[in-house]
Design a protein around this motif. Structure first.
Motif, PDB file in Angstrom:
ATOM      1  N   ARG A 183     -21.340  19.864 -12.462  1.00  7.99           N
ATOM      2  CA  ARG A 183     -21.355  21.219 -13.028  1.00  7.99           C
ATOM      3  C   ARG A 183     -20.938  21.217 -14.490  1.00  7.99           C
ATOM      4  O   ARG A 183     -21.363  22.071 -15.265  1.00  7.99           O
ATOM      5  CB  ARG A 183     -20.430  22.117 -12.209  1.00  7.99           C
ATOM      6  CG  ARG A 183     -20.576  23.578 -12.547  1.00  7.99           C
ATOM      7  CD  ARG A 183     -19.714  24.419 -11.684  1.00  7.99           C
ATOM      8  NE  ARG A 183     -18.317  24.034 -11.901  1.00  7.99           N
ATOM      9  CZ  ARG A 183     -17.304  24.559 -11.275  1.00  7.99           C
ATOM     10  NH1 ARG A 183     -17.501  25.473 -10.360  1.00  7.99           N
ATOM     11  NH2 ARG A 183     -16.072  24.161 -11.535  1.00  7.99           N
ATOM     12  N   SER A 184     -20.136  20.238 -14.891  1.00  9.38           N
ATOM     13  CA  SER A 184     -19.675  20.176 -16.279  1.00  9.38           C
ATOM     14  C   SER A 184     -20.707  19.552 -17.219  1.00  9.38           C
ATOM     15  O   SER A 184     -20.540  19.604 -18.442  1.00  9.38           O
ATOM     16  CB  SER A 184     -18.353  19.415 -16.380  1.00  9.38           C
ATOM     17  OG  SER A 184     -18.568  18.041 -16.140  1.00  9.38           O
ATOM     18  N   GLU A 185     -21.760  18.967 -16.671  1.00  2.07           N
ATOM     19  CA  GLU A 185     -22.794  18.334 -17.489  1.00  2.07           C
ATOM     20  C   GLU A 185     -23.709  19.402 -18.097  1.00  2.07           C
ATOM     21  O   GLU A 185     -24.321  20.179 -17.369  1.00  2.07           O
ATOM     22  CB  GLU A 185     -23.638  17.366 -16.642  1.00  2.07           C
ATOM     23  CG  GLU A 185     -22.892  16.159 -16.161  1.00  2.07           C
ATOM     24  CD  GLU A 185     -22.625  15.157 -17.267  1.00  2.07           C
ATOM     25  OE1 GLU A 185     -23.407  15.069 -18.224  1.00  2.07           O
ATOM     26  OE2 GLU A 185     -21.613  14.452 -17.150  1.00  2.07           O
ATOM     27  N   ARG A 186     -23.810  19.407 -19.414  1.00  7.06           N
ATOM     28  CA  ARG A 186     -24.650  20.399 -20.097  1.00  7.06           C
ATOM     29  C   ARG A 186     -26.098  20.357 -19.644  1.00  7.06           C
ATOM     30  O   ARG A 186     -26.735  21.388 -19.469  1.00  7.06           O
ATOM     31  CB  ARG A 186     -24.594  20.175 -21.606  1.00  7.06           C
ATOM     32  CG  ARG A 186     -23.941  21.265 -22.350  1.00  7.06           C
ATOM     33  CD  ARG A 186     -23.944  21.056 -23.822  1.00  7.06           C
ATOM     34  NE  ARG A 186     -24.747  19.900 -24.233  1.00  7.06           N
ATOM     35  CZ  ARG A 186     -25.052  19.624 -25.461  1.00  7.06           C
ATOM     36  NH1 ARG A 186     -24.626  20.367 -26.421  1.00  7.06           N
ATOM     37  NH2 ARG A 186     -25.779  18.559 -25.765  1.00  7.06           N
ATOM     38  N   GLN A 187     -26.646  19.162 -19.479  1.00  8.88           N
ATOM     39  CA  GLN A 187     -28.053  19.018 -19.117  1.00  8.88           C
ATOM     40  C   GLN A 187     -28.349  19.534 -17.704  1.00  8.88           C
ATOM     41  O   GLN A 187     -29.501  19.783 -17.367  1.00  8.88           O
ATOM     42  CB  GLN A 187     -28.502  17.552 -19.202  1.00  8.88           C
ATOM     43  CG  GLN A 187     -28.376  16.950 -20.572  1.00  8.88           C
ATOM     44  CD  GLN A 187     -27.010  16.286 -20.782  1.00  8.88           C
ATOM     45  OE1 GLN A 187     -26.039  16.567 -20.092  1.00  8.88           O
ATOM     46  NE2 GLN A 187     -26.939  15.403 -21.757  1.00  8.88           N
ATOM     47  N   LEU A 188     -27.326  19.670 -16.888  1.00  2.00           N
ATOM     48  CA  LEU A 188     -27.505  20.139 -15.515  1.00  2.00           C
ATOM     49  C   LEU A 188     -27.051  21.585 -15.327  1.00  2.00           C
ATOM     50  O   LEU A 188     -27.027  22.080 -14.195  1.00  2.00           O
ATOM     51  CB  LEU A 188     -26.741  19.226 -14.551  1.00  2.00           C
ATOM     52  CG  LEU A 188     -27.170  17.759 -14.540  1.00  2.00           C
ATOM     53  CD1 LEU A 188     -26.254  16.942 -13.636  1.00  2.00           C
ATOM     54  CD2 LEU A 188     -28.615  17.615 -14.118  1.00  2.00           C
ATOM     55  N   ALA A 189     -26.731  22.258 -16.426  1.00  2.00           N
ATOM     56  CA  ALA A 189     -26.225  23.635 -16.360  1.00  2.00           C
ATOM     57  C   ALA A 189     -27.186  24.526 -15.570  1.00  2.00           C
ATOM     58  O   ALA A 189     -28.384  24.532 -15.809  1.00  2.00           O
ATOM     59  CB  ALA A 189     -26.029  24.193 -17.762  1.00  2.00           C
TER      60      ALA A 189
END
Length: 124
Positions: free
Chosen positions: A24-30
């Motif tokens: 959840r903290s990964e920008r690309q997976l927002a």
């Protein structure tokens, strides 16, 4: 299309919570990561337990980001962790990654995600 990841073993739920927070903290997976809960049983004190982390994988960029993020997460786990990846067709892959083998998980994960895209996902 969604990939579902469930942890295996005694610390399964705790590892799954850690994985959910990481992804959840990964920008690309927002916006692509969501938790799924199973109903609490009669002996459980809670209203539900985290069952799987579901990731919407529709584009090649998301699939690559997921593979990279999973690999980084595996490298950060002490001790080693196992998890299951369930594909949209219902097939499940169990990946057990020991500390020394975490770096080798990326090609395996990327191959699984390639198979997902090839079997009907919208991809690269």
């Amino acid at each position: 299309m969604e990939v579902k990841i469930g942890a295996v073993g005694d610390k399964g739920v705790l590892e799954l919570v850690a994985l959910f927070r990481w992804l959840r903290s990964e920008r690309q997976l927002a916006g692509q990561v969501r938790p799924e809960y199973k109903p609490a049983g009669p002996e459980d004190l809670s209203t539900g337990v985290l069952d799987v982390v579901s990731i919407a994988v529709g584009s090649g960029g998301v699939a690559v980001a997921l593979a990279q993020s999973l690999t980084a997460w595996l490298k950060s786990r002490r001790p080693a962790v196992e998890f299951d990846m369930t594909l949209p067709d219902g097939s499940t892959y169990r990946l057990g990654v020991a500390d020394a083998a975490a770096a080798q998980a990326a090609p395996i994960i990327e191959e699984i995600l390639r198979q997902i895209r090839a079997s009907g996902g919208t991809g690269e």
